[in-house]
Design a protein around this motif. Structure first.
Motif, mmCIF file in Angstrom:
data_model
loop_
_atom_site.group_PDB
_atom_site.id
_atom_site.type_symbol
_atom_site.label_atom_id
_atom_site.label_comp_id
_atom_site.label_asym_id
_atom_site.label_seq_id
_atom_site.Cartn_x
_atom_site.Cartn_y
_atom_site.Cartn_z
ATOM 1 N N PRO A 86 36.161 86.612 76.263
ATOM 2 C CA PRO A 86 36.204 85.324 76.957
ATOM 3 C C PRO A 86 37.391 84.477 76.482
ATOM 4 O O PRO A 86 37.719 84.458 75.294
ATOM 5 N N PHE A 87 38.014 83.778 77.428
ATOM 6 C CA PHE A 87 39.073 82.817 77.129
ATOM 7 C C PHE A 87 38.754 81.517 77.856
ATOM 8 O O PHE A 87 38.178 81.532 78.945
ATOM 9 N N VAL A 88 39.123 80.402 77.255
ATOM 10 C CA VAL A 88 38.973 79.084 77.879
ATOM 11 C C VAL A 88 40.298 78.359 77.720
ATOM 12 O O VAL A 88 40.736 78.083 76.602
ATOM 13 N N THR A 89 40.925 78.050 78.842
ATOM 14 C CA THR A 89 42.254 77.445 78.831
ATOM 15 C C THR A 89 42.189 75.990 79.269
ATOM 16 O O THR A 89 41.733 75.695 80.382
ATOM 17 N N PRO A 90 42.639 75.054 78.430
ATOM 18 C CA PRO A 90 42.722 73.662 78.866
ATOM 19 C C PRO A 90 43.950 73.454 79.733
ATOM 20 O O PRO A 90 45.030 73.986 79.448
ATOM 21 N N THR A 91 43.803 72.692 80.794
ATOM 22 C CA THR A 91 44.933 72.446 81.691
ATOM 23 C C THR A 91 44.663 71.200 82.522
ATOM 24 O O THR A 91 43.517 70.758 82.648
ATOM 25 N N ILE A 92 45.702 70.653 83.105
ATOM 26 C CA ILE A 92 45.537 69.504 83.995
ATOM 27 C C ILE A 92 45.012 70.001 85.337
ATOM 28 O O ILE A 92 45.296 71.125 85.747
ATOM 29 N N HIS A 93 44.221 69.172 85.993
ATOM 30 C CA HIS A 93 43.636 69.563 87.274
ATOM 31 C C HIS A 93 43.688 68.404 88.247
ATOM 32 O O HIS A 93 43.922 67.256 87.864
ATOM 33 N N TRP A 94 43.454 68.710 89.494
ATOM 34 C CA TRP A 94 43.321 67.670 90.503
ATOM 35 C C TRP A 94 42.472 68.218 91.644
ATOM 36 O O TRP A 94 42.355 69.427 91.832
ATOM 37 N N ARG A 95 41.862 67.319 92.402
ATOM 38 C CA ARG A 95 40.988 67.694 93.511
ATOM 39 C C ARG A 95 41.588 67.222 94.823
ATOM 40 O O ARG A 95 42.090 66.111 94.932
ATOM 41 N N GLU A 96 41.525 68.097 95.814
ATOM 42 C CA GLU A 96 41.895 67.744 97.180
ATOM 43 C C GLU A 96 40.714 68.104 98.070
ATOM 44 O O GLU A 96 40.466 69.269 98.330
ATOM 45 N N GLU A 97 39.969 67.093 98.480
ATOM 46 C CA GLU A 97 38.756 67.277 99.266
ATOM 47 C C GLU A 97 37.789 68.214 98.529
ATOM 48 O O GLU A 97 37.388 67.921 97.425
ATOM 49 N N GLU A 98 37.464 69.363 99.133
ATOM 50 C CA GLU A 98 36.494 70.277 98.536
ATOM 51 C C GLU A 98 37.169 71.442 97.810
ATOM 52 O O GLU A 98 36.607 72.542 97.724
ATOM 53 N N ARG A 99 38.347 71.196 97.288
ATOM 54 C CA ARG A 99 39.058 72.262 96.590
ATOM 55 C C ARG A 99 39.639 71.709 95.289
ATOM 56 O O ARG A 99 40.203 70.606 95.263
ATOM 57 N N LEU A 100 39.466 72.484 94.228
ATOM 58 C CA LEU A 100 39.946 72.101 92.906
ATOM 59 C C LEU A 100 41.207 72.906 92.596
ATOM 60 O O LEU A 100 41.274 74.107 92.879
ATOM 61 N N TYR A 101 42.215 72.233 92.023
ATOM 62 C CA TYR A 101 43.491 72.887 91.732
ATOM 63 C C TYR A 101 43.860 72.703 90.266
ATOM 64 O O TYR A 101 43.488 71.720 89.626
ATOM 65 N N TRP A 102 44.619 73.677 89.755
ATOM 66 C CA TRP A 102 45.279 73.560 88.457
ATOM 67 C C TRP A 102 46.548 74.390 88.518
ATOM 68 O O TRP A 102 46.754 75.162 89.455
ATOM 69 N N HIS A 103 47.412 74.226 87.522
ATOM 70 C CA HIS A 103 48.671 74.963 87.579
ATOM 71 C C HIS A 103 49.022 75.513 86.200
ATOM 72 O O HIS A 103 48.427 75.149 85.186
ATOM 73 N N GLY A 104 49.986 76.419 86.180
ATOM 74 C CA GLY A 104 50.428 77.014 84.917
ATOM 75 C C GLY A 104 51.657 77.864 85.158
ATOM 76 O O GLY A 104 52.171 77.954 86.280
ATOM 77 N N SER A 105 52.123 78.481 84.108
ATOM 78 C CA SER A 105 53.284 79.357 84.226
ATOM 79 C C SER A 105 52.902 80.608 85.017
ATOM 80 O O SER A 105 51.880 81.245 84.739
ATOM 81 N N ALA A 106 53.744 80.958 85.979
ATOM 82 C CA ALA A 106 53.481 82.152 86.785
ATOM 83 C C ALA A 106 53.472 83.417 85.936
ATOM 84 O O ALA A 106 52.886 84.432 86.322
ATOM 85 N N ALA A 107 54.118 83.356 84.766
ATOM 86 C CA ALA A 107 54.200 84.539 83.897
ATOM 87 C C ALA A 107 53.070 84.614 82.886
ATOM 88 O O ALA A 107 52.977 85.591 82.137
ATOM 89 N N SER A 108 52.188 83.624 82.850
ATOM 90 C CA SER A 108 51.150 83.605 81.819
ATOM 91 C C SER A 108 50.063 84.636 82.104
ATOM 92 O O SER A 108 49.738 84.940 83.260
ATOM 93 N N ARG A 109 49.475 85.152 81.039
ATOM 94 C CA ARG A 109 48.402 86.123 81.176
ATOM 95 C C ARG A 109 47.192 85.497 81.858
ATOM 96 O O ARG A 109 46.500 86.153 82.649
ATOM 97 N N ALA A 110 46.941 84.235 81.562
ATOM 98 C CA ALA A 110 45.799 83.559 82.153
ATOM 99 C C ALA A 110 45.916 83.508 83.676
ATOM 100 O O ALA A 110 44.965 83.829 84.397
ATOM 101 N N ILE A 111 47.072 83.100 84.172
ATOM 102 C CA ILE A 111 47.269 82.993 85.614
ATOM 103 C C ILE A 111 47.202 84.368 86.268
ATOM 104 O O ILE A 111 46.592 84.551 87.331
ATOM 105 N N LYS A 112 47.827 85.359 85.634
ATOM 106 C CA LYS A 112 47.801 86.714 86.195
ATOM 107 C C LYS A 112 46.369 87.219 86.337
ATOM 108 O O LYS A 112 46.014 87.879 87.318
ATOM 109 N N MET A 113 45.530 86.935 85.347
ATOM 110 C CA MET A 113 44.146 87.375 85.419
ATOM 111 C C MET A 113 43.372 86.573 86.459
ATOM 112 O O MET A 113 42.606 87.129 87.254
ATOM 113 N N GLN A 114 43.548 85.264 86.481
ATOM 114 C CA GLN A 114 42.809 84.419 87.417
ATOM 115 C C GLN A 114 43.120 84.777 88.867
ATOM 116 O O GLN A 114 42.224 84.801 89.714
ATOM 117 N N LYS A 115 44.387 85.062 89.168
ATOM 118 C CA LYS A 115 44.750 85.363 90.557
ATOM 119 C C LYS A 115 44.311 86.757 90.981
ATOM 120 O O LYS A 115 44.383 87.090 92.168
#
Length: 218
Positions: free
Chosen positions: A47-76
């Motif tokens: 298990p991993f837990v990554t802190p990051t900034i987020h924002w909400r647009e209506e019924e969808r939650l967003y966050w961002h990160g480096s496209a090269a990060s392991r976290a993003i690669k796994m999440q996508k």
């Protein structure tokens, strides 16, 4: 329009269920009042837990990160994620050690994150992020370069499974303990925005924008 999230096995509270809330007004307010979330996921059984900034647009939650990060690669890749948001509102001091607690507001949301495709779509969501941080900011900053957009990943997740949990009020002691000569109560905890601190490398004569005076958190 449905005003509450459907209760599911993941969002059902097993303990202190009276503190749970599934209405969208409560869930959205807690999400919107926070500037940081924690995204949980599993890589190869760890298990991993990554802190990051987020924002909400209506019924969808967003966050961002480096496209090269392991976290993003796994999440996508389509793995399940759990996103949490929390606020600490106070320390609850009871008459016994085990009844001490915290006043808090929290949200847990479950789902599958998807990566935002296309430069225009990413730019639009990143603009929404800037407006979330400080309304009016996106009109002040220089445009993103092609490489900056390419190197940034924006993840989005539908808010389908979400639950809020809130604790407020004073201590809840055993009946016989209320006669004890022990102070009990709540120490409120708040966040506040301080006076802007100019970048020492900034050119002289540049004043802080007016919209910073309206910046609020909480």
């Amino acid at each position: 329009m449905i005003d509450s999230y459907t209760l599911t096995p993941k969002t059902r509270l097993r303990r202190a269920h009276n503190r749970g809330a599934y209405d969208k007004k409560t869930v959205h307010a807690i999400i919107d009042a926070a500037l940081i979330c924690h995204v949980g996921y599993v890589i190869d059984g760890q298990p991993f837990v990554t802190p990051t900034i987020h924002w909400r647009e209506e019924e969808r939650l967003y966050w961002h990160g480096s496209a090269a990060s392991r976290a993003i690669k796994m999440q996508k890749s389509g793995v399940p994620v759990c996103v949490t948001v929390s606020h600490l509102d106070g320390l609850v001091l009871a008459r016994s050690g085990l009844h001490h607690s915290l006043n808090y507001r929290s949200v847990m949301a479950f789902g599958i994150a998807e990566i935002v495709q296309g430069r225009t779509a990413k730019e639009d969501h990143l603009d929404a992020l800037l407006e979330r941080i400080a309304p009016g900011r996106k009109d002040d900053v220089r445009p993103n370069t092609v490489q900056e957009v390419k190197g940034t990943a924006v993840m989005g997740m539908d808010l389908d499974e979400a639950v809020a949990k809130v604790r407020d009020g004073g201590p809840i002691d055993d009946d016989e303990d209320y006669d004890l000569n022990i102070w009990a109560g709540v120490l409120p905890i708040t966040q506040k925005v301080g006076k802007p601190i100019p970048d020492p490398l900034m050119k002289k004569g540049i004043r802080a924008p007016r919209y910073l005076k309206k910046f609020q958190i909480g």
